[in-house]
Motif scaffolding. Structure first.
Motif, PDB file in Angstrom:
ATOM      1  N   LEU A   1     102.038 -12.182 -70.597  1.00  0.00           N
ATOM      2  CA  LEU A   1     101.805 -13.246 -71.574  1.00  0.00           C
ATOM      3  C   LEU A   1     100.392 -13.790 -71.425  1.00  0.00           C
ATOM      4  O   LEU A   1      99.916 -14.012 -70.313  1.00  0.00           O
ATOM      5  CB  LEU A   1     102.799 -14.403 -71.372  1.00  0.00           C
ATOM      6  N   SER A   2      99.756 -14.035 -72.567  1.00  0.00           N
ATOM      7  CA  SER A   2      98.446 -14.686 -72.628  1.00  0.00           C
ATOM      8  C   SER A   2      98.634 -16.054 -73.264  1.00  0.00           C
ATOM      9  O   SER A   2      99.575 -16.254 -74.025  1.00  0.00           O
ATOM     10  CB  SER A   2      97.499 -13.851 -73.492  1.00  0.00           C
ATOM     11  N   VAL A   3      97.746 -16.981 -72.972  1.00  0.00           N
ATOM     12  CA  VAL A   3      97.837 -18.284 -73.648  1.00  0.00           C
ATOM     13  C   VAL A   3      96.763 -18.447 -74.737  1.00  0.00           C
ATOM     14  O   VAL A   3      96.677 -19.492 -75.360  1.00  0.00           O
ATOM     15  CB  VAL A   3      97.791 -19.473 -72.665  1.00  0.00           C
ATOM     16  N   GLY A   4      95.958 -17.416 -74.967  1.00  0.00           N
ATOM     17  CA  GLY A   4      94.977 -17.526 -76.044  1.00  0.00           C
ATOM     18  C   GLY A   4      93.777 -16.631 -75.816  1.00  0.00           C
ATOM     19  O   GLY A   4      93.555 -16.144 -74.700  1.00  0.00           O
TER      20      GLY A   4
ATOM     21  N   GLY B   1      95.197 -16.981 -63.708  1.00  0.00           N
ATOM     22  CA  GLY B   1      96.443 -17.219 -64.432  1.00  0.00           C
ATOM     23  C   GLY B   1      97.119 -18.537 -64.079  1.00  0.00           C
ATOM     24  O   GLY B   1      98.192 -18.836 -64.607  1.00  0.00           O
TER      25      GLY B   1
ATOM     26  N   GLY C   1      97.190 -13.670 -61.899  1.00  0.00           N
ATOM     27  CA  GLY C   1      96.087 -12.812 -61.469  1.00  0.00           C
ATOM     28  C   GLY C   1      94.848 -13.657 -61.325  1.00  0.00           C
ATOM     29  O   GLY C   1      94.902 -14.892 -61.350  1.00  0.00           O
ATOM     30  N   HIS C   2      93.739 -12.980 -61.173  1.00  0.00           N
ATOM     31  CA  HIS C   2      92.501 -13.706 -61.045  1.00  0.00           C
ATOM     32  C   HIS C   2      91.418 -12.976 -61.794  1.00  0.00           C
ATOM     33  O   HIS C   2      91.607 -11.850 -62.233  1.00  0.00           O
ATOM     34  CB  HIS C   2      92.148 -13.907 -59.566  1.00  0.00           C
ATOM     35  N   TYR C   3      90.274 -13.656 -61.977  1.00  0.00           N
ATOM     36  CA  TYR C   3      89.216 -13.107 -62.811  1.00  0.00           C
ATOM     37  C   TYR C   3      88.893 -11.663 -62.490  1.00  0.00           C
ATOM     38  O   TYR C   3      88.630 -10.864 -63.378  1.00  0.00           O
ATOM     39  CB  TYR C   3      87.939 -13.958 -62.701  1.00  0.00           C
TER      40      TYR C   3
ATOM     41  N   GLY D   1      90.814  -9.418 -61.737  1.00  0.00           N
ATOM     42  CA  GLY D   1      91.805  -8.482 -62.250  1.00  0.00           C
ATOM     43  C   GLY D   1      92.670  -7.920 -61.144  1.00  0.00           C
ATOM     44  O   GLY D   1      92.365  -8.079 -59.964  1.00  0.00           O
TER      45      GLY D   1
ATOM     46  N   LEU E   1     100.886 -13.285 -66.078  1.00  0.00           N
ATOM     47  CA  LEU E   1      99.960 -13.990 -66.963  1.00  0.00           C
ATOM     48  C   LEU E   1      98.691 -13.159 -67.052  1.00  0.00           C
ATOM     49  O   LEU E   1      98.059 -12.873 -66.021  1.00  0.00           O
ATOM     50  CB  LEU E   1      99.651 -15.383 -66.416  1.00  0.00           C
ATOM     51  N   SER E   2      98.342 -12.787 -68.265  1.00  0.00           N
ATOM     52  CA  SER E   2      97.209 -11.885 -68.443  1.00  0.00           C
ATOM     53  C   SER E   2      96.571 -12.108 -69.801  1.00  0.00           C
ATOM     54  O   SER E   2      97.277 -12.284 -70.795  1.00  0.00           O
ATOM     55  CB  SER E   2      97.713 -10.446 -68.339  1.00  0.00           C
ATOM     56  N   PRO E   3      95.235 -12.088 -69.853  1.00  0.00           N
ATOM     57  CA  PRO E   3      94.583 -12.253 -71.166  1.00  0.00           C
ATOM     58  C   PRO E   3      94.904 -11.102 -72.117  1.00  0.00           C
ATOM     59  O   PRO E   3      94.651 -11.212 -73.311  1.00  0.00           O
ATOM     60  CB  PRO E   3      93.093 -12.305 -70.827  1.00  0.00           C
TER      61      PRO E   3
ATOM     62  N   PHE F   1      90.636 -16.550 -74.990  1.00  0.00           N
ATOM     63  CA  PHE F   1      89.466 -17.085 -74.307  1.00  0.00           C
ATOM     64  C   PHE F   1      89.640 -16.695 -72.844  1.00  0.00           C
ATOM     65  O   PHE F   1      90.754 -16.425 -72.407  1.00  0.00           O
ATOM     66  CB  PHE F   1      89.376 -18.616 -74.451  1.00  0.00           C
ATOM     67  N   VAL F   2      88.537 -16.654 -72.127  1.00  0.00           N
ATOM     68  CA  VAL F   2      88.593 -16.145 -70.749  1.00  0.00           C
ATOM     69  C   VAL F   2      88.635 -17.292 -69.748  1.00  0.00           C
ATOM     70  O   VAL F   2      87.753 -18.152 -69.733  1.00  0.00           O
ATOM     71  CB  VAL F   2      87.396 -15.217 -70.449  1.00  0.00           C
ATOM     72  N   LEU F   3      89.668 -17.293 -68.945  1.00  0.00           N
ATOM     73  CA  LEU F   3      89.812 -18.269 -67.866  1.00  0.00           C
ATOM     74  C   LEU F   3      89.494 -17.570 -66.548  1.00  0.00           C
ATOM     75  O   LEU F   3      89.243 -16.372 -66.523  1.00  0.00           O
ATOM     76  CB  LEU F   3      91.249 -18.797 -67.840  1.00  0.00           C
TER      77      LEU F   3
ATOM     78  N   PRO G   1      97.379 -21.052 -67.157  1.00  0.00           N
ATOM     79  CA  PRO G   1      98.415 -20.519 -68.044  1.00  0.00           C
ATOM     80  C   PRO G   1      99.824 -20.649 -67.461  1.00  0.00           C
ATOM     81  O   PRO G   1     100.769 -21.010 -68.180  1.00  0.00           O
ATOM     82  CB  PRO G   1      98.019 -19.051 -68.213  1.00  0.00           C
TER      83      PRO G   1
HETATM   84  C1  9D3 Z   1      86.545  -8.969 -65.083  1.00  0.00           C
HETATM   85  C2  9D3 Z   1      87.852  -9.431 -65.557  1.00  0.00           C
HETATM   86  N1  9D3 Z   1      88.079  -9.371 -66.990  1.00  0.00           N
HETATM   87  C3  9D3 Z   1      87.644  -8.169 -67.650  1.00  0.00           C
HETATM   88  C4  9D3 Z   1      87.832  -8.269 -69.113  1.00  0.00           C
HETATM   89  C5  9D3 Z   1      89.530  -9.440 -67.173  1.00  0.00           C
HETATM   90  C6  9D3 Z   1      90.053 -10.725 -66.775  1.00  0.00           C
HETATM   91  C7  9D3 Z   1      91.144 -10.759 -65.937  1.00  0.00           C
HETATM   92  C8  9D3 Z   1      91.681 -11.962 -65.577  1.00  0.00           C
HETATM   93  C9  9D3 Z   1      89.538 -11.899 -67.275  1.00  0.00           C
HETATM   94  C10 9D3 Z   1      90.067 -13.110 -66.920  1.00  0.00           C
HETATM   95  C11 9D3 Z   1      91.135 -13.149 -66.056  1.00  0.00           C
HETATM   96  C12 9D3 Z   1      91.726 -14.426 -65.675  1.00  0.00           C
HETATM   97  N2  9D3 Z   1      92.616 -14.909 -66.720  1.00  0.00           N
HETATM   98  C13 9D3 Z   1      93.922 -14.857 -66.604  1.00  0.00           C
HETATM   99  O1  9D3 Z   1      94.427 -14.434 -65.578  1.00  0.00           O
HETATM  100  C14 9D3 Z   1      94.737 -15.255 -67.726  1.00  0.00           C
HETATM  101  C15 9D3 Z   1      94.370 -15.685 -69.051  1.00  0.00           C
HETATM  102  C16 9D3 Z   1      93.099 -15.878 -69.693  1.00  0.00           C
HETATM  103  O2  9D3 Z   1      92.010 -15.692 -69.130  1.00  0.00           O
HETATM  104  N3  9D3 Z   1      93.103 -16.267 -70.994  1.00  0.00           N
HETATM  105  C17 9D3 Z   1      94.245 -16.501 -71.674  1.00  0.00           C
HETATM  106  N4  9D3 Z   1      95.440 -16.351 -71.137  1.00  0.00           N
HETATM  107  C18 9D3 Z   1      95.488 -15.940 -69.828  1.00  0.00           C
HETATM  108  S1  9D3 Z   1      96.889 -15.676 -68.987  1.00  0.00           S
HETATM  109  C19 9D3 Z   1      96.099 -15.225 -67.612  1.00  0.00           C
END
Ligand code: 9D3
Length: 230
Positions: A127-130, A137, A110-112, A114, A84-86, A132-134, A140
């Protein structure tokens, strides 16, 4: 289907995925869900899962090792490992249908901060769910579990409920009403009270197209012409 979720926050899942339709599907054995915590695969005494980024910068990065070991502990020859990744392509209804055919899905959260880029080699897709920044994962992953599980045979009480759905047919569903017939000055549309199944079906079809045009004009170009005639 079997689903394993690789997450540093396994306690987030049970309250959500233990409830309602998904909770019932799990009790019935439609889906077997388990979490695996990368922290349990950290080798040092402090059970470290993150570290400072090479090259400098704010924040921390998830170390590849503990995540890799956690994935390896559940992965088999028929597993599909999804990160799960943005940055991934968007999860949608078509993706849910595709994933619902798998035998074993491993969802990696993952986590914010990275994750170390080298981990991606051990994942089959992102896969991303949209857009926007969460903060991680986990939400999602729960969305994917929910959307996929409800498509599995035996998950819903009425199997036809998942057959014709919004988004895939390019139109939204028609509005629904229940009792009372008259509520705060608003009546239920007369067609629905008529008992005339043909009339009800025609009303619903038209209402469906109008709803789509009004709320989601992007979904279907088709629905435009049809509502204009009526
Ligand atoms: C400092 C981190 N960011 C730099 C651009 C990257 C980042 C990594 C991981 C930002 C947020 C996240 C946490 N989000 C997810 O793991 C995630 C996610 C999301 O934030 N939005 C939409 N779908 C997903 S799927 C996993």
């Amino acid at each position: 289907m079997r689903i394993d979720v690789v997450t540093l926050f396994p306690e987030m899942f049970e309250p959500v995925l233990g409830a309602s339709i998904i909770g019932r599907a799990r009790q019935r054995g439609v889906v077997r869900l388990a979490c695996v915590n990368p922290r349990d695969y950290a080798r040092d005494r402090r059970r470290t899962v993150d570290d400072r980024p090479f090259g400098g910068g704010a924040g921390m990065v998830l170390k590849p090792g503990p995540l890799y070991e956690a994935i390896s502990s559940v992965r088999g020859p028929k597993s599909r490992v999804i990160f799960l990744s943005p940055q991934g392509p968007r999860f949608d209804a078509a993706a849910a249908r595709r994933l619902a055919r798998l035998e074993h899905m491993v969802l990696v959260c993952g986590h914010y901060e990275g994750v170390d880029e080298r981990l991606l080699r051990y994942c089959d897709e992102e896969l991303s769910v949209g857009d926007f920044v969460l903060t991680g994962g986990e939400l999602p992953a729960m969305m994917v579990v929910d959307a996929v599980t409800r498509l599995l045979p035996g998950a819903l009480k009425k199997p036809e409920a998942s057959a014709r759905e919004s988004f895939e047919g390019g139109v939204l569903e028609h509005p629904q009403y229940t009792r009372p017939r008259h509520w705060r000055g608003r009546r239920v549309p007369q067609a629905l009270l008529s008992g005339d199944h043909g009339r009800i079906a025609r009303w619903r079809e038209l209402a469906s197209l109008r709803t789509t045009r009004r709320k989601r004009p992007d979904l279907s170009e088709d629905s435009k012409g049809k509502t204009q005639d009526a």
